[in-house]
Design an enzyme around this catalytic site. Sequence first.
Site: not given
Ligand code: GLU
Length: 410
Positions: A103, A143
């Site tokens: 992340k 996100d």
């Molecule tokens: N940000 C989204 C999550 O927390 C998607 C992450 C992604 O698709 O890699 O799941």
Amino acid sequence: MEGFLESVRYYVARAAQQLDLGDRMEHRLLAPRREIRFECTLPLDNGERATYIGYRTQHDDARGPMKGGIRFNPAVTADEVGALASLMTWKTAAADLPYGGAKGGINCDPRGLSRAELQRLTRIFTDQLHDVIGPNRDIPAPDLGTDSQTMAWIVDQYARYHGWSPAVVTGKPLEIGGSPGRDAATGRGLVEVMKLVLADRQQELVGTRIAVQGFGNVGSWTARLAAVAGAKVVAVSDITGAVRNPDGLDIPQLFRHVEAAGGVADYPNGESFPGSEIIAEPCDVLVPAAIEGVLTDANASDVQATIVVEGANGPTTPAADEMLQQREITVVPDIFANGGGVTVSYFEWVQNVQRYSWTEKRVNDELRQRMADGYRRLVSEAKAAGSSDLRAAAFRLAVGSVAAATRLRS
Ligand code: GLU
């Protein structure tokens, strides 16, 4: 209040202990592989400069390249990114996707920045990370506070160093390798989860009362798709406030209001009320789809829903989770419930790598199938342990599969 990172570590450690993995493995699963922190000095449109801190935590890659979003939000900290990176590891494992977890974020307020400033900031961020991300290393996605335009800028900046490689990020615009269905995917997955839980109770979505906290990508798609499927969306909140209508809000009309007014507050065909009260709204299904740490020991006893479907990452503290379990409220945990987003990210990456695009129908059909399969795995894991705690079951499944991959590779 318990910290977010401590909460995630608690769930992981509990699963590792239930699975008898031993201290060394537990420690390894808790510790991130790499944590990056850097200054982003942004030239502003007015000639001044602003300095933000950027982060990327790469938590685990035992099962494949790391995967997870990028958040632009003033509350971003190293601990928050660390907790979210860890959750991604367990989310991709729970969904059986060939990925690890990561992340990233910048502690900026994107609403206070112009489009040109956001573009510059995203390119600075990419300059800092281009060597450690990539289609086979770490694949960012949108996100909180980021979207398909942000991903387009990353694709462009990354291409300057490494050539054209759209698979470096997911959640892109369709025109440059995005997937049909990605934008709606997290909300679509959440609605599928509701149908599955209701079907286990011999109930259906039609007429079910739903309250949604948050009206960003996840909350708004959940409300829209649930309403299309016949549910009654009785309350919705966002940072501007909340509105309710026990007969069901007119969601298309609410969308038009949000577009014009910038938020749900003062929507005329509903009663306005303070956003913090949505947790206690009379409804069948509560969907926290905003930010972490909103269901706590201070309000878990106010929940009136019998089903909580976690659209946000980390909305429930361990103390609140315990209280909801004791009240026999079904809690479908974030690492499974909101996995529709990363599942369609996976479909997008597969299409990029194969240079072959799918129809939206194929994306949605395969998403539905994967959510149903995942739900069956979760329920049978819980049953085998003689419990109805779906979060504990999801963490056991995920932690067990990451531990198995780790062992095989060492
Ligand atoms: N940000 C989204 C999550 O927390 C998607 C992450 C992604 O698709 O890699 O799941």
